[in-house]
Design a protein around this motif. Sequence first.
Motif: not given
Length: 111
Positions: A27-35
């Motif tokens: 998830l960190r590497s994709t950046g899809i849910c930064p919030d």
Amino acid sequence: MNKIVRFATERQPEVQPQDKATVLDSLRSTGICPDLFESLEARALIGQEKYGVMLQTDNGRNAMADSYQEGLDLVMYLRQADLEGKPRAGALLMRAIALTEAIKSELEQYE
């Protein structure tokens, strides 16, 4: 007991740690849910305390069955919030029901 009720109630096997990156790293590497990331990271640490490892793929558990069980819990919690008069809880409840029903449909198809 039908198979969907079994998915809702059966305990899954213990987590089998793998030598792989964690789902959190993905998830960190994709950046899809930064919030959500700070909260996801905090929850991952709780999972690590509970299971001895952060969530990884191919860990011996059925991720869709886990998702279904968590979705059922979410429906119950949001109904509680709705009954307690929390704003927007009813609308969120309807979305949770739709998502949980979609997961159920997936389980029915391939399990």
